[in-house]
Scaffold this motif. Structure first.
Motif, PDB file in Angstrom:
ATOM      1  N   ASP A  33      30.161  18.861  38.540  1.00 26.91           N
ATOM      2  CA  ASP A  33      29.345  19.828  39.263  1.00 26.91           C
ATOM      3  C   ASP A  33      29.489  21.246  38.700  1.00 26.91           C
ATOM      4  N   GLY A  34      30.707  21.684  38.447  1.00 24.20           N
ATOM      5  CA  GLY A  34      30.908  23.029  37.918  1.00 24.20           C
ATOM      6  C   GLY A  34      30.303  23.200  36.541  1.00 24.20           C
ATOM      7  N   VAL A  35      30.367  22.145  35.737  1.00 20.01           N
ATOM      8  CA  VAL A  35      29.773  22.179  34.403  1.00 20.01           C
ATOM      9  C   VAL A  35      28.256  22.268  34.510  1.00 20.01           C
ATOM     10  N   LYS A  36      27.675  21.494  35.417  1.00 19.60           N
ATOM     11  CA  LYS A  36      26.221  21.523  35.584  1.00 19.60           C
ATOM     12  C   LYS A  36      25.760  22.906  36.037  1.00 19.60           C
ATOM     13  N   ARG A  37      26.499  23.531  36.945  1.00 16.90           N
ATOM     14  CA  ARG A  37      26.139  24.883  37.389  1.00 16.90           C
ATOM     15  C   ARG A  37      26.161  25.862  36.218  1.00 16.90           C
ATOM     16  N   ALA A  38      27.236  25.790  35.426  1.00 19.36           N
ATOM     17  CA  ALA A  38      27.357  26.698  34.279  1.00 19.36           C
ATOM     18  C   ALA A  38      26.275  26.427  33.247  1.00 19.36           C
ATOM     19  N   TRP A  39      26.009  25.153  33.000  1.00 21.58           N
ATOM     20  CA  TRP A  39      25.000  24.774  31.992  1.00 21.58           C
ATOM     21  C   TRP A  39      23.625  25.287  32.399  1.00 21.58           C
ATOM     22  N   LEU A  40      23.253  25.064  33.661  1.00 20.15           N
ATOM     23  CA  LEU A  40      21.929  25.474  34.115  1.00 20.15           C
ATOM     24  C   LEU A  40      21.808  26.990  34.230  1.00 20.15           C
TER      25      LEU A  40
END
Length: 298
Positions: A33-40
């Motif tokens: 989840d944290g990676v997806k937030r940063a990626w987006l």
């Protein structure tokens, strides 16, 4: 894009739905989840929207010009240490916190995935893990070592398997060794946040690619570019061990026996980073499932 991707913080208008919210809420592919937030957040930045379309054609033109420039140069000419100092300084001064965090994570995740394959292969394989804790650690030629590690791992693994008269085989979930897998001790909040730290990940990679080419030999640059197609090889290894070939659909860098042009190396490198994050997330999910299975059997 809003600073938060929490559905409570974004008003959903059916006549104007947010593509970033849709991508964040979608759970069809594994991503922490944290990676997806940063990626987006990085993908939705102004840098990617306005800078990337200008940078990409210029960077690809530079790749062609540098290739021509290198024709009269000695084949062995390179300046790898200078290259890595330039890359580390550029990251620290100009890249967004999300871009720096994702790049730093990549070294850890790649090393863990290779260790996972080795531990479940049934043979002894020499490993050279890379786990930088600070951007300046990259000055120790870590980008180059990352590419070398991948090729050396495949050569050493398959040499050992052939000598043992064996091949990779499925391992029952309760016997798979996930012990080497963990979230890296790297935090987004610790990344540089200066006034100039605004360049997104994709733009940075497009800029860095011709710089990488300029300071390395043709052989080093070609090897680095074509290592991206080993995503399929590593994916097959993991899918074999886990007996889950359906997850190979996530791969985009394919067919290592058919080398691709270096012109699209920047774009393919972004896909490589994303597929590594997804594979690591999948392995972490299966590690949790194994722990739950074992706890339920007590």
């Amino acid at each position: 894009m809003s600073q938060s991707l929490d559905p409570k913080d974004i008003l959903h208008d059916p006549r104007d739905p947010s593509p970033w919210l849709a991508s964040y809420l979608d759970q069809s592919t594994p991503l922490e989840d944290g990676v997806k937030r940063a990626w987006l957040a990085d993908a939705a930045s102004g840098s990617r929207q306005y800078l990337l379309p200008l940078i990409r054609p210029l960077a690809r033109t530079c790749i062609v010009l540098i290739q021509l420039l290198k024709i009269p140069l000695p084949r062995s000419w390179s300046a790898s240490r200078m290259l890595h100092r330039i890359l580390a300084r550029g990251m620290r001064l100009t890249l967004s916190p999300q871009a720096n965090w994702l790049i730093m994570r990549h070294f850890h995740l790649g090393s863990q995935i290779l260790a996972f394959i080795a531990a479940n292969s049934g043979v002894q394989v020499q490993l050279s893990p890379l786990a930088p804790t600070d951007i300046d650690d990259l000055k120790d030629e870590l980008f180059l070592k990352h590419d070398l590690n991948l090729y050396n791992f495949i050569i050493n693994l398959n040499t050992a398997l052939r000598a043992n008269g064996s091949t990779l085989a499925p391992v029952p979930l309760d016997q798979v060794d996930f012990s080497m897998l963990e979230q890296p001790e790297l935090h987004l909040a610790d990344m540089p946040k200066g006034r100039l730290n605004a360049i997104d990940l994709q733009s940075a990679i497009e800029i860095f690619t011709p710089v990488y080419q300029l300071f390395l030999t043709d052989n080093d640059f070609w090897r680095a570019a074509n290592s991206l197609q080993l995503d399929e090889t590593i994916g097959i290894y993991c899918a074999t061990i886990l007996n889950s070939p359906e997850h190979l659909i996530l791969l985009n860098n394919k067919h290592p026996l058919v080398p691709m042009s270096t012109l699209r190396a920047g774009y393919r490198l972004v896909l490589h980073g994303l597929s590594t994050e997804m594979l690591h997330c999948l392995l972490m999910q299966m590690k949790a499932a194994q722990a739950e299975q074992k706890a339920g059997g007590l």
